[in-house]
Design a protein around this motif. Structure first.
Motif, PDB file in Angstrom:
ATOM      1  N   LYS A  44       0.903  -1.210   0.075  1.00  0.00           N
ATOM      2  CA  LYS A  44       0.105   0.029  -0.102  1.00  0.00           C
ATOM      3  C   LYS A  44       0.707   1.276   0.039  1.00  0.00           C
ATOM      4  CE  LYS A  44      -0.550   0.156   4.982  1.00  0.00           C
ATOM      5  NZ  LYS A  44      -1.303   0.501   6.120  1.00  0.00           N
ATOM      6  N   ASP A  45       2.308   1.209   0.386  1.00  0.00           N
ATOM      7  CA  ASP A  45       3.029   2.409   0.565  1.00  0.00           C
ATOM      8  C   ASP A  45       4.152   2.344  -0.868  1.00  0.00           C
ATOM      9  OD1 ASP A  45       1.801   3.081   2.845  1.00  0.00           O
ATOM     10  OD2 ASP A  45       3.454   1.704   4.112  1.00  0.00           O
ATOM     11  N   GLY A  46       3.821   1.536  -1.647  1.00  0.00           N
ATOM     12  CA  GLY A  46       4.816   1.285  -2.732  1.00  0.00           C
ATOM     13  C   GLY A  46       5.314  -0.102  -3.209  1.00  0.00           C
ATOM     14  N   TYR A  47       6.771  -0.302  -2.715  1.00  0.00           N
ATOM     15  CA  TYR A  47       7.067  -1.695  -3.123  1.00  0.00           C
ATOM     16  C   TYR A  47       7.958  -1.995  -1.981  1.00  0.00           C
ATOM     17  CZ  TYR A  47       5.509  -1.416  -7.865  1.00  0.00           C
ATOM     18  OH  TYR A  47       4.800  -1.412  -9.124  1.00  0.00           O
ATOM     19  N   GLU A  48       8.084  -3.278  -1.803  1.00  0.00           N
ATOM     20  CA  GLU A  48       9.027  -3.954  -0.682  1.00  0.00           C
ATOM     21  C   GLU A  48       9.747  -4.960  -1.214  1.00  0.00           C
ATOM     22  OE1 GLU A  48       8.119  -7.049   3.028  1.00  0.00           O
ATOM     23  OE2 GLU A  48       6.964  -5.142   3.145  1.00  0.00           O
ATOM     24  N   ASP A  49      10.979  -5.212  -0.979  1.00  0.00           N
ATOM     25  CA  ASP A  49      11.695  -6.327  -1.700  1.00  0.00           C
ATOM     26  C   ASP A  49      11.686  -7.377  -0.911  1.00  0.00           C
ATOM     27  OD1 ASP A  49      13.683  -7.569  -3.130  1.00  0.00           O
ATOM     28  OD2 ASP A  49      15.313  -6.841  -2.044  1.00  0.00           O
ATOM     29  N   ARG A  50      11.159  -8.436  -1.343  1.00  0.00           N
ATOM     30  CA  ARG A  50      11.145  -9.649  -0.803  1.00  0.00           C
ATOM     31  C   ARG A  50      11.837 -10.922  -1.692  1.00  0.00           C
ATOM     32  NH1 ARG A  50       4.669  -9.779   0.407  1.00  0.00           N
ATOM     33  NH2 ARG A  50       4.526  -7.885   1.695  1.00  0.00           N
ATOM     34  N   GLY A  51      12.859 -11.302  -1.069  1.00  0.00           N
ATOM     35  CA  GLY A  51      13.589 -12.416  -1.503  1.00  0.00           C
ATOM     36  C   GLY A  51      14.659 -11.988  -2.502  1.00  0.00           C
ATOM     37  N   GLY A  52      15.257 -10.732  -2.587  1.00  0.00           N
ATOM     38  CA  GLY A  52      16.254 -10.455  -3.500  1.00  0.00           C
ATOM     39  C   GLY A  52      17.492 -11.063  -3.042  1.00  0.00           C
ATOM     40  N   TYR A  53      18.446 -11.264  -3.955  1.00  0.00           N
ATOM     41  CA  TYR A  53      19.759 -11.666  -3.796  1.00  0.00           C
ATOM     42  C   TYR A  53      20.861 -11.082  -4.714  1.00  0.00           C
ATOM     43  CZ  TYR A  53      18.618 -14.291  -8.044  1.00  0.00           C
ATOM     44  OH  TYR A  53      18.388 -14.589  -9.296  1.00  0.00           O
TER      45      TYR A  53
END
Length: 131
Positions: A44-53
């Protein structure tokens, strides 16, 4: 073992260029990049990084020395190639396994670019296809 790979990410450090002798032939040239392949998920606030490497990216090409100055830290790139299992020993002689990307091509994405300058096309240069 290898797998086809396509990923978008940011270059995390200065590129590294190395040259390897190849007998009487032209030396083999390697450009090595350290890229963070993120996984942005909408929130809801933009984007969140989940599981990057992070992954090492290697590009073997005759123009690698020139490209060393082109690819810069923070630049957004699209990498196509294959993932390759890389086995090695650390300083304590422990066996380690990582995966690296052997790139066929690395495209620069237009985020944060200020300008692009093209060089004149050489008529006999096969690396620049006819338009």
């Amino acid at each position: 073992m290898s797998t086809h790979f396509v990923g978008e990410g940011n270059i995390g450090s200065a590129s590294e260029f190395r040259e390897f002798p190849s007998g009487n032939d032209e030396p083999r040239r390697l450009l090595r990049l350290n890229v963070y392949f993120d996984n942005p998920v909408p929130t809801k606030d933009g984007y969140e990084d989940r599981g990057g490497y992070w992954a090492p990216v290697e590009l073997w090409h005759r123009d690698a020395e020139h490209w060393k100055t082109l690819y810069q830290k923070g630049m957004r790139v699209l990498v196509e190639g294959r993932t390759v299992r890389d086995e090695w020993e650390d300083a304590d002689e422990n066996e380690r396994v990582t995966f690296k990307i052997e790139a066929r091509r690395i495209g620069i994405l237009p985020y944060r670019l200020e300008a692009v300058t093209l060089i004149q096309k050489q008529a006999s240069d096969p690396s620049h296809p006819a338009e």
